[in-house]
Design a protein around this motif. Structure first.
Motif, PDB file in Angstrom:
ATOM      1  N   SER A  35       4.160  -2.445  13.069  1.00 58.19           N
ATOM      2  CA  SER A  35       5.535  -2.208  13.507  1.00 58.19           C
ATOM      3  C   SER A  35       5.711  -2.667  14.946  1.00 58.19           C
ATOM      4  N   HIS A  36       6.906  -3.106  15.253  1.00 58.47           N
ATOM      5  CA  HIS A  36       7.198  -3.566  16.605  1.00 58.47           C
ATOM      6  C   HIS A  36       7.548  -2.384  17.502  1.00 58.47           C
ATOM      7  N   ASN A  37       7.389  -2.599  18.794  1.00 56.50           N
ATOM      8  CA  ASN A  37       7.775  -1.624  19.807  1.00 56.50           C
ATOM      9  C   ASN A  37       6.971  -0.323  19.695  1.00 56.50           C
ATOM     10  N   LYS A  39       3.780   2.210  21.254  1.00 55.19           N
ATOM     11  CA  LYS A  39       3.069   2.606  22.463  1.00 55.19           C
ATOM     12  C   LYS A  39       1.780   3.289  22.023  1.00 55.19           C
ATOM     13  N   THR A  50       2.925   5.771  19.104  1.00 54.03           N
ATOM     14  CA  THR A  50       4.319   6.189  19.071  1.00 54.03           C
ATOM     15  C   THR A  50       5.200   4.992  18.766  1.00 54.03           C
ATOM     16  N   ASP A  51       6.059   5.148  17.772  1.00 50.60           N
ATOM     17  CA  ASP A  51       7.067   4.136  17.480  1.00 50.60           C
ATOM     18  C   ASP A  51       8.254   4.449  18.381  1.00 50.60           C
ATOM     19  N   LEU A  52       8.480   3.608  19.375  1.00 52.57           N
ATOM     20  CA  LEU A  52       9.531   3.874  20.351  1.00 52.57           C
ATOM     21  C   LEU A  52      10.927   3.744  19.751  1.00 52.57           C
ATOM     22  N   ASP A  53      11.064   3.022  18.646  1.00 50.52           N
ATOM     23  CA  ASP A  53      12.371   2.887  17.999  1.00 50.52           C
ATOM     24  C   ASP A  53      12.762   4.156  17.250  1.00 50.52           C
ATOM     25  N   SER A  54      11.820   4.710  16.487  1.00 43.99           N
ATOM     26  CA  SER A  54      12.140   5.887  15.673  1.00 43.99           C
ATOM     27  C   SER A  54      11.702   7.196  16.316  1.00 43.99           C
ATOM     28  N   ASP A  74       5.714  -6.428  21.313  1.00 46.63           N
ATOM     29  CA  ASP A  74       6.080  -5.355  22.240  1.00 46.63           C
ATOM     30  C   ASP A  74       5.251  -4.089  22.060  1.00 46.63           C
ATOM     31  N   THR A  75       3.972  -4.239  21.800  1.00 47.46           N
ATOM     32  CA  THR A  75       3.081  -3.087  21.719  1.00 47.46           C
ATOM     33  C   THR A  75       2.461  -2.863  23.087  1.00 47.46           C
TER      34      THR A  75
END
Length: 178
Positions: A35-37, A39, A50-54, A74-75
């Motif tokens: 998954s993108h984005n 952390k 952590t999925d920063l989007d969800s 964007d990881t």
């Protein structure tokens, strides 16, 4: 799309395929970050992703991980997570948008031969095409042999394999119509 995919490998085997590595007995999982984005940080020897989007957060015991494959844009990795991965001999493989390896991080004192990986990355498009043709030909020949074993029509697949046509869709159409 899942936050991450945890693929199991066998203890004592090389879970990263062609890369020659040694792993401790405890580490035998391959972690795919897709998954993108995302952390990635470390807390109490747990890898927190952590999925920063969800806003969802997952954790994995870092001691159980042998390889992390990051194929997501964007990881972010915290420096403490990178340090702890190195201490536990966790290999980090970074892939580009085409899922091709473009970077590898290893512990400083780790004996790892990355020559094969480096040579695969440097393959020319012509070489990749030739290798792909060999793979397709072998698959079509194998399917023809399976059809022959089942006493079903297989001569067309055998002919396609002999001509080494790149139209694998034609071969699969013949296979599934047989």
């Amino acid at each position: 799309m899942p936050l991450y995919h945890l693929a199991l490998g066998k203890k004592g085997c090389n879970p990263c395929g062609q890369i020659s590595c040694e792993f401790s007995v405890m580490s035998y999982h391959i972690l795919h970050l897709l998954s993108h984005n995302l952390k990635v940080r470390i807390k109490l020897d747990q890898l927190h992703i952590t999925d920063l989007d969800s806003g969802t957060d997952k954790s994995v015991p870092l001691a159980d991980v042998a390889v992390i494959v990051c194929a997501a844009r964007d990881t972010e990795f915290s420096s403490s997570s990178l340090r702890r991965m190195a201490e536990l001999n966790v290999l980090l493989l970074i892939c580009n948008e085409k899922f091709e390896p473009c970077a590898i991080t290893l512990p400083y004192y780790r004996a790892t031969n990355t020559e094969l990986l480096r040579r695969q990355i440097e393959w020319t498009p012509e070489w990749k095409t030739a290798m792909w043709r060999q793979i397709i030909t072998a698959k079509v020949r194998n399917q023809a042999a399976n059809l022959a074993h089942l006493k079903r029509a297989h001569t067309l697949l055998t002919t396609i394999a002999e001509r080494c046509e790149q139209g694998s869709t034609r071969a699969s159409r013949v296979l599934f119509d047989a």
